[in-house]
Design an enzyme around this catalytic site. Sequence first.
Site, PDB file in Angstrom:
ATOM      1  N   HIS A 138      84.295  35.266 -54.913  1.00  0.00           N
ATOM      2  CA  HIS A 138      83.892  36.079 -54.300  1.00  0.00           C
ATOM      3  C   HIS A 138      83.041  35.983 -53.368  1.00  0.00           C
ATOM      4  O   HIS A 138      83.015  35.601 -52.297  1.00  0.00           O
ATOM      5  CB  HIS A 138      84.618  37.355 -54.829  1.00  0.00           C
ATOM      6  CG  HIS A 138      83.866  38.397 -54.423  1.00  0.00           C
ATOM      7  ND1 HIS A 138      84.965  38.529 -52.949  1.00  0.00           N
ATOM      8  CD2 HIS A 138      83.284  39.020 -53.831  1.00  0.00           C
ATOM      9  CE1 HIS A 138      84.686  40.145 -51.951  1.00  0.00           C
ATOM     10  NE2 HIS A 138      83.533  40.251 -52.946  1.00  0.00           N
ATOM     11  N   ARG A 147      76.874  32.702 -43.720  1.00  0.00           N
ATOM     12  CA  ARG A 147      75.906  31.268 -44.478  1.00  0.00           C
ATOM     13  C   ARG A 147      77.300  29.853 -44.588  1.00  0.00           C
ATOM     14  O   ARG A 147      76.964  29.228 -46.237  1.00  0.00           O
ATOM     15  CB  ARG A 147      74.794  31.480 -45.618  1.00  0.00           C
ATOM     16  CG  ARG A 147      74.102  33.174 -45.217  1.00  0.00           C
ATOM     17  CD  ARG A 147      73.541  33.126 -46.521  1.00  0.00           C
ATOM     18  NE  ARG A 147      73.893  33.830 -47.630  1.00  0.00           N
ATOM     19  CZ  ARG A 147      74.777  34.452 -47.708  1.00  0.00           C
ATOM     20  NH1 ARG A 147      74.762  35.668 -46.821  1.00  0.00           N
ATOM     21  NH2 ARG A 147      75.080  34.785 -48.574  1.00  0.00           N
ATOM     22  N   GLU A 203      89.906  46.061 -53.015  1.00  0.00           N
ATOM     23  CA  GLU A 203      88.677  44.781 -53.787  1.00  0.00           C
ATOM     24  C   GLU A 203      89.309  44.894 -55.516  1.00  0.00           C
ATOM     25  O   GLU A 203      89.527  45.731 -55.785  1.00  0.00           O
ATOM     26  CB  GLU A 203      86.901  44.916 -53.774  1.00  0.00           C
ATOM     27  CG  GLU A 203      86.524  44.640 -52.843  1.00  0.00           C
ATOM     28  CD  GLU A 203      85.178  44.649 -53.362  1.00  0.00           C
ATOM     29  OE1 GLU A 203      84.728  45.651 -53.663  1.00  0.00           O
ATOM     30  OE2 GLU A 203      84.784  44.188 -51.950  1.00  0.00           O
ATOM     31  N   TYR A 248      74.900  48.200 -43.560  1.00  0.00           N
ATOM     32  CA  TYR A 248      73.954  47.789 -44.939  1.00  0.00           C
ATOM     33  C   TYR A 248      72.185  46.662 -45.644  1.00  0.00           C
ATOM     34  O   TYR A 248      71.888  46.596 -46.643  1.00  0.00           O
ATOM     35  CB  TYR A 248      74.986  46.354 -46.203  1.00  0.00           C
ATOM     36  CG  TYR A 248      74.801  44.770 -45.958  1.00  0.00           C
ATOM     37  CD1 TYR A 248      74.934  44.631 -44.477  1.00  0.00           C
ATOM     38  CD2 TYR A 248      74.219  44.469 -46.487  1.00  0.00           C
ATOM     39  CE1 TYR A 248      75.140  43.021 -44.052  1.00  0.00           C
ATOM     40  CE2 TYR A 248      74.105  42.847 -46.617  1.00  0.00           C
ATOM     41  CZ  TYR A 248      74.252  43.009 -44.914  1.00  0.00           C
ATOM     42  OH  TYR A 248      73.522  40.589 -44.823  1.00  0.00           O
ATOM     43  N   LYS A 257      80.868  52.103 -48.737  1.00  0.00           N
ATOM     44  CA  LYS A 257      81.670  52.404 -50.127  1.00  0.00           C
ATOM     45  C   LYS A 257      82.413  53.656 -51.400  1.00  0.00           C
ATOM     46  O   LYS A 257      82.499  52.773 -51.662  1.00  0.00           O
ATOM     47  CB  LYS A 257      81.080  51.208 -50.908  1.00  0.00           C
ATOM     48  CG  LYS A 257      81.198  49.446 -50.787  1.00  0.00           C
ATOM     49  CD  LYS A 257      82.217  48.929 -51.130  1.00  0.00           C
ATOM     50  CE  LYS A 257      81.799  46.912 -50.822  1.00  0.00           C
ATOM     51  NZ  LYS A 257      82.357  46.329 -51.951  1.00  0.00           N
ATOM     52  N   SER A 261      87.162  55.512 -54.595  1.00  0.00           N
ATOM     53  CA  SER A 261      87.185  53.841 -55.439  1.00  0.00           C
ATOM     54  C   SER A 261      88.132  55.022 -56.570  1.00  0.00           C
ATOM     55  O   SER A 261      88.501  55.489 -56.708  1.00  0.00           O
ATOM     56  CB  SER A 261      86.093  53.089 -55.443  1.00  0.00           C
ATOM     57  OG  SER A 261      85.315  53.809 -55.283  1.00  0.00           O
ATOM     58  N   THR A 364      84.374  41.977 -56.893  1.00  0.00           N
ATOM     59  CA  THR A 364      85.755  41.402 -56.466  1.00  0.00           C
ATOM     60  C   THR A 364      85.850  39.828 -57.569  1.00  0.00           C
ATOM     61  O   THR A 364      85.193  39.511 -56.826  1.00  0.00           O
ATOM     62  CB  THR A 364      85.915  40.962 -55.427  1.00  0.00           C
ATOM     63  OG1 THR A 364      85.754  42.404 -54.707  1.00  0.00           O
ATOM     64  CG2 THR A 364      87.463  40.447 -54.932  1.00  0.00           C
TER      65      THR A 364
END
Lengths: 438, 438
Positions: A138, A147, A203, A248, A257, A261, A364
Site C-alpha cells: 500500500h 513520487r 481502507e 495533511y 480520517k 472508522s 491498509t
Amino acid sequence: MSSAAQPWLQIDETHDPALTSWVAAANDPATDFPVQNLPFGRFRTATNPAPRLGVAIGDQVLDLERAGLVEPGSDLNALMARGPALRRTLRLTLSRGLRAGSPKQADWAAALVPMAAAELLLPCRVGDYTDFYIGIHHATRVGRLFRPDNPLLPNYKWVPIGYHGRASSLIASGQGFRRPNGQSMPPGATEPRFGPCQRLDHELELGILIGSGNALGEPIPVDQAEDHVFGLTLFNDWSARDVQAWEYQPLGPFLSKNFASTLSPWVVTLEALAPFRQPFTRPEGDPAPLPYLDSKQQRASGAIDIGLEVHLQTAEMAGRGQAPARIARSNFASAAYWTIAQLVAHHTVGGCNLQPGDLFGSGTLSGPGEGEGGSMLELTEGGKRALELPGGETRTFLQDGDTVILKARCERAGARAIGFGECRGTVLPAPGMAISAV
Amino acid sequence: MSSAAQPWLQIDETHDPALTSWVAAANDPATDFPVQNLPFGRFRTATNPAPRLGVAIGDQVLDLERAGLVEPGSDLNALMARGPALRRTLRLTLSRGLRAGSPKQADWAAALVPMAAAELLLPCRVGDYTDFYIGIHHATRVGRLFRPDNPLLPNYKWVPIGYHGRASSLIASGQGFRRPNGQSMPPGATEPRFGPCQRLDHELELGILIGSGNALGEPIPVDQAEDHVFGLTLFNDWSARDVQAWEYQPLGPFLSKNFASTLSPWVVTLEALAPFRQPFTRPEGDPAPLPYLDSKQQRASGAIDIGLEVHLQTAEMAGRGQAPARIARSNFASAAYWTIAQLVAHHTVGGCNLQPGDLFGSGTLSGPGEGEGGSMLELTEGGKRALELPGGETRTFLQDGDTVILKARCERAGARAIGFGECRGTVLPAPGMAISAV
C-alpha cells in the site's frame, strides 16, 4: 524467551481440528465461528437492551453473563486488563463447555442468542486509537502516485510509521455514516473548494486490541509485547482522499480520517490465531530492524497468515438483490512489513502508556498484485481507471449508498479454518451545511 | 446571533473589579485567583485522597462537595456536559458566596483547603486530544528553518491545521516525566541512531476544554461553537525534535509528541474571560475564511487577550535557590491565526463528534519578535544559538533536571486581572533500555 512463557503460541486441545460443537452451525465448514475460534464481543437484544459480553459460536452468541462466566455488567476492558493467563483459562472453559457431548449443554443452551437477533456493538471502550502504515505494498503503491521514482520514504524500513487517530468516531459494523463535507484544492485551482468529499475511500485494515497496559515511562520490550495484545478485529479506516491531500502537510491526516472508522464486532484472540503463525522475514537486502524492534521469537513466528477480502455492494446491486462483489484480496502475512509485537514495542519505546482496549489499526493491507489493493485509491490508480462492477456500474471512489464489507479468514492444512465475521459500513449522503450568513 | 444568546460574553456582577473576597489572599493584586476568576479543577489531599472538584480562590481551594454545591463523587466532565447556562449559574453562586460580607462565609470557610496542601490533578477525563497549529509566528519561524523562502505551506491560511494527539499520556502540572528514547537520523548519517532524545523541547500552548459535545455526523456551526467550549488551561506539548524530524513523513508527529503532555490544573471559564475579548482580524491581504469558518460575532469578539510567559529553572538554579528565569513571552490574541470557535467548527465540519472533556491544544503561541518564541527550537534558531541563563549556564534544548513553567494572565484597564496559575513539568533522565540479545 521460550514459547512455554508465551501461552498464546501453544497449540492445545482447544485447537484440535476434530472438535465439534453441540451448536450445530458451528460445525458447518464454511462458518467463521467453529468451536476452535471463540472470539469475544459485546451485544444486546431488543428484549434485553443492556450491553453484555458474548462469544460467537456458529450462528449463535453465547451470553457470558447468562452462562455464569462473567459478573453482570462486565465489560471487555476488564477482561483485557487481566492479561493472557485468565483469557486462556476462559478459552479452555468455553471450548470444553461448547464441545459436542459437554455436560454444560443443558445449562448453556439457554444462554444462546441467535446472532441474527443480536445487535453487535463495539467490542470495548477504546481510549486511544493509533493507525499504523505497515502495509508495504500500500505504501509503495500510494507513494508511487506522488513520487514515481522513489515511492517509499527513507524512514519506512526503519520506523513503524503511525499516527494518532480519533477514538470518538469509531463505529460498530453495520452502522451507516455520512459522507463528510470538507475543504479540498482541485487541480489548477487557486482557492480551495468546500463541499461533500469527492474521493471517499475505504481502507482494508486489521484492528489490534491491547490487553494489559504499561505505566507511563516504562517501555514494553519487543519480546514481552505480545503479552499485552488481546486480539484482532477487522477495521475500515474510511478516508476522504481529496480532503487528505489538501490538509495533511505538515502534521498528517486530520478531518480526512476522523469522520468515522468501522470496527468489526468479534475480537479473535491471539490463542485462536496460534495455528496460523509463521516466520517473519524481510526481503533480501533490507536493513535489519534496530535492536529494540528485533527478536528471535518474532523472526520465528511473528507473522500471522490471515486471508483478507474486500466486497462492495452498491445501492443498485442491493436493489436488484445482487450479492456484494469481491473487489480485492490480500494476506496479512505478506502485506505487513512489521509484526504486531514490533508495533507495541515501537509505540511504547519513548515511554507512551497503552491502556486495555486501546486500538491499533494496521494500515491498509494490500498485496503487490492486480486486484490486491486495499483501497479504491489503489484499485483505480488514484481515480484514473474505473473499477467495473457486476451489472455494468463502475466506480472510481465510493458513492452514496455503497456498502463495503471486509472479511478475513485463516485457513491452513491441519487446522480448523476460522474467520473474523465481517466489518460492514454504508455511505450515507453528506449533511446539508446551513452556513449562517456572515 | 446576539450576545444575549451568548451568556459567556456578558459582563455581569461577577466581573465587577471592585469585588473583594472574605478569602484574604484573593484580594492580593498579584493573585491569579481573585473572586472574579473562579476556575474549576480537581484535587485531593493527604488526609482525604478521593479526588474531588474545587474552585481556586486566592491561595485556597473551595471544596465544592464540602460546600454542598455538587454531589459527592461528581467529576468535571458531568458539569462540562451540562453546557454554559448551568456553568454561569454556578459561577454566580460562587461569586456571591465568596464575596466579602457573604452570609455563606461561616459555612464555606470549613470547605477551604490551602492550595499548598492540595495535590492538583488533571481537571477532567480527556477522551480525545487534538493539537492545532494556530500560532502563525511559530509556524512561520519553524517553517523558515526548513524552507527559508516559503515558510508557510499553501494550506495554512485556509485550513486550521491540526492532528490527533495521545490522550493517555496527559499528565498533571508538577509531575516529572522521563526523557524519551527514540530513533533519529543525524545529519550525514546513513542509518538512524537509537537513544535518549537529544533535542527535547517545550511548547507554550493553551488548552481548550470542550463542554457539551455533538452527535457524530452533525457539525457545529461556527456561530454556535463557543456554546460547546467550557474553558481554557495552559498546556505544554513536550516535543522530541530529533525524533520528530525523522518520523513525521508522511503521517505527522507520533512518538515525538506522545511521551508526555502537561495540562495545568485550573480551567478558566469562558465567562471569566469575557472582559478580555477583542475583535479578531486578519492581516491586510490575507484571504477571508471560507464561509463555514466566518462569522460576524467572531470578527467582533473572537479573540482573547491573554498574556503568556515561559520560565525555565535548571537543576543548578534550583540547587542554589535561584528563581526560574523568564525565557519568552507572547500573547494569545496576537499569536493565533484562528479563533477557538473556528477550531470547533472546523473539527466538526466533516461530522467528527466532540465529547465533554475533549482537549484541543492551540499549538505553540509565539510572538513575532525576539524573546517571543514559545519553544527552544525557535529561541535558539534550531539549536544554533544557545540561550544564556542567569548564573552562566546555557541551553539549546532541555537538559535533565530542567523545569519549564508556563504562565498566563489577563490584564486590561477597567477589569480585575486574572491568571491561569502555572503549568509546570520537570525533565527526568531517560530510562535505561534493556534490549534483549537477539
